[in-house]
Design an enzyme around this catalytic site. Structure first.
Site, PDB file in Angstrom:
ATOM      1  N   PRO A   1      13.220   6.508  17.334  1.00  0.00           N
ATOM      2  CA  PRO A   1      13.314   6.353  16.080  1.00  0.00           C
ATOM      3  C   PRO A   1      12.116   6.219  15.516  1.00  0.00           C
ATOM      4  O   PRO A   1      11.312   5.629  15.958  1.00  0.00           O
ATOM      5  CB  PRO A   1      14.319   5.356  16.085  1.00  0.00           C
ATOM      6  N   LYS A   2      11.836   6.477  13.994  1.00  0.00           N
ATOM      7  CA  LYS A   2      10.660   6.138  13.411  1.00  0.00           C
ATOM      8  C   LYS A   2      10.999   4.941  12.756  1.00  0.00           C
ATOM      9  O   LYS A   2      11.721   4.856  11.631  1.00  0.00           O
ATOM     10  CB  LYS A   2      10.489   7.314  12.364  1.00  0.00           C
ATOM     11  N   VAL A   3      10.537   3.787  13.317  1.00  0.00           N
ATOM     12  CA  VAL A   3      10.772   2.547  12.998  1.00  0.00           C
ATOM     13  C   VAL A   3      10.051   2.454  11.704  1.00  0.00           C
ATOM     14  O   VAL A   3       8.874   2.630  11.715  1.00  0.00           O
ATOM     15  CB  VAL A   3      10.317   1.407  13.878  1.00  0.00           C
TER      16      VAL A   3
END
Length: 558
Positions: free
Chosen positions: A125-127
């Site tokens: 995931p792209k936090v």
């Protein structure tokens, strides 16, 4: 060879992105220069506030779209590209290893192209937070550096020492450097439902302060997404970081073989509860150059696949003013079509004339739109105003009310059609197969210039109108005939009688017309304002003329 392939890929991606957008604006050169300069100055202001002051003045996705819009305009008019967005973010501390950043993809086709010739790719995931470098000496936290411009950043060490999510001492006395994301902790956060809720800006604002309170520091988490000089294989890096004392990211790291698997994890994290906000996924391939060769620009070995926009940046094409049956004016903003959650958005309501006047939206303005309840287009804000303010014919609110526009005189067409649509709708006479489109055809051919002109139409006359064949004409005449048989109370509603609450209504127009304001107010549920409206309705000359027409036509109650 890899560099050449990357340049080819970027060129194809930019070409595909540009061609998918609207055509170039039809501006003369001086206006193009003014519009582009205005947008560029606005983006510079956003950049400076975010990177230097820790303030987010605009949603991330609107920022991304604004930069893309600027690139399109510069391409259209052959003007130089925008300066780097991080130029105001630089600090005094050099990164031992550069922060590379990521190219951002929005279309599945572009992701499929990127994946095509790559092997051993992982997805995470792209936090949605702020990037940081953490440096350890003999296993002890030595320094924390903000991303800055990727080459130099600010010293965040004092704040980092207060953040419990950052290990102050590792389980082994190693010298190492990690790169990660400081994020705002959330509880069961579902990105598809709640969006980013300003999470990144919250962390950016806190880290820009001179000091953090214990409570503020406890709200910040750490997601380590890279160990530049760690093991070559990503699973080994993930497990090694966990062993050293960093929060595990193993549940958020998965191999993908193709677009379908990447799509599966992207959809999963988009719709599942997570402890942080995300704005997409990151795809990383195993093969990458030594960390010492990394540069502060997007690498070929990793890319971001962004989530669908929750807000779209749209250009205003035209402003129309829809006048409803009761005289309410609703500005409708026509847009150059944009896609939002797989839906094409062409127009959006400004809700009220008062709101439109406050926003002063004109053709050429850039506005933010979203979906209310995931279905209804909603106007959120004006992002950028066109430098040239187009003249608009704005209706005067004082000219439109409950008793205006019983005929389609100039300026009254919208309200008149709204009256006809109400009359034939389920709230009125419930005419089957009769809607606004029907009335528009009859109006355009001059057959309806009064609310009740349709009572005198016959089948042969209808059949001669373009768009009405023999069958549709017969069906329409049947609807008109059925409407004549509707009860008196239904006719009153169809004509636009103001709400009467629990008042007793006799089955006679004459009896109702004889009531004065005091008599109406004596009825249950009717106050002074509504009583005045009812009294005015039954005394209005246009309404009295309609009642005469209905009496002549033999309609029950008139």
């Amino acid at each position: 060879m890899l560099a050449t392939l990357r340049l080819i890929f970027i060129f194809l991606l930019m070409s595909a992105t540009f061609s998918a957008q609207a055509t170039c604006p039809n501006w003369p050169a001086p206006q193009a220069q003014r519009e582009i300069t205005t947008l560029q100055n606005q983006i510079t202001q956003w950049d400076d506030a975010y990177h230097r002051e820790g303030r987010s003045l605009i949603a991330d996705e609107l920022y991304d779209q604004s930069r893309l819009r600027l690139s399109e305009w510069q391409h259209c008019f052959n003007l130089p590209s925008t300066p780097a967005p991080l130029r105001t973010a630089s600090g005094s501390i050099a990164h031992p290893i550069a922060h590379t950043g990521l190219d951002k993809l929005h279309e599945a086709a572009a992701v499929e192209t990127w994946l095509r010739d790559r092997q051993d790719v992982w997805v995470q995931p792209k936090v949605d937070g702020v990037a940081v470098t953490l440096i350890y000496r003999a296993g002890v936290l030595h320094q924390a550096i903000s991303r800055g411009d990727g080459v130099r950043g600010k010293d965040w060490t004092p704040s980092a020492r207060k953040i419990g999510a950052i290990p102050q001492r590792l389980s082994q006395p190693l010298d190492l450097l990690v790169q990660g994301e400081l994020y705002w902790r959330l509880n069961q956060h579902v990105q598809a439902r709640s969006g980013s809720i300003n999470a990144r800006a919250t962390v950016a604002g806190l880290m820009s302060r001179k000091s953090l309170s214990a409570e503020q520091a406890s709200g910040i988490g750490l997601f380590v997404w890279d160990w530049p000089q760690g093991p070559l294989d990503l699973p080994e890096r993930v497990s090694g970081l966990t062993t050293l004392g960093f929060a595990t990211i193993e549940p958020y790291s998965h191999p993908v073989a193709d677009l379908a698997e990447a799509q599966k994890w992207r959809d999963h994290w988009y719709r599942s509860p997570l402890p942080f906000a995300t704005d997409g996924v990151v795809l990383r391939q195993r093969l990458r150059p030594p960390a010492e060769r990394w540069q502060a620009r997007s690498p070929y070995w990793a890319v971001a696949w962004k989530y669908p926009f929750a807000q779209a940046l749209a250009e205003v094409r035209k402003v129309n003013f829809k006048i409803g049956r009761t005289g309410r004016i609703t500005p409708v903003i026509e847009l150059i079509p944009v896609m939002l959650d797989d839906r094409e958005i062409k127009r959006v309501s400004a809700s009220s004339l008062k709101r439109w006047q406050a926003l002063d939206i004109r053709p050429g303005d850039q506005v933010a739109v979203s979906l209310a309840g995931l279905t209804i287009p909603r106007l959120d804000s004006v992002v950028l105003r066109a430098t040239e303010r187009a003249d608009i014919n704005i209706p005067n609110a004082d000219d439109f009310h409950n008793l205006s526009c019983w005929q389609p005189t100039p300026g009254c067409e919208s309200q008149f059609l709204a009256r006809l649509t109400w009359l034939s709708g389920k709230q009125g006479l419930a005419m089957q197969h009769v809607g606004r489109g029907t009335w528009e055809k009859l109006f355009e051919t001059g057959r309806v210039n009064n609310l009740l002109d349709w009572l005198t139409l016959d089948a042969p006359e209808l059949a001669n109108i373009a768009g009405f064949g023999e069958r549709s004409s017969e069906r329409l005449m049947n609807s008109f005939h059925s409407a004549r048989q509707r009860p008196f109370a239904q006719w009153l509603k169809a004509l636009g009688l103001p709400p009467t609450g629990e008042a007793r209504l006799p089955d006679s127009w004459q009896a109702l017309a004889q009531r004065d304001t005091e008599q109406w107010q004596a009825e249950p549920g009717i106050g002074p304002g509504r009583a005045a409206q009812l009294s005015a309705f039954f005394r209005d000359p246009q309404v009295l003329a309609l009642s005469d027409t209905l009496r002549t036509a033999g309609i029950d109650g008139f």
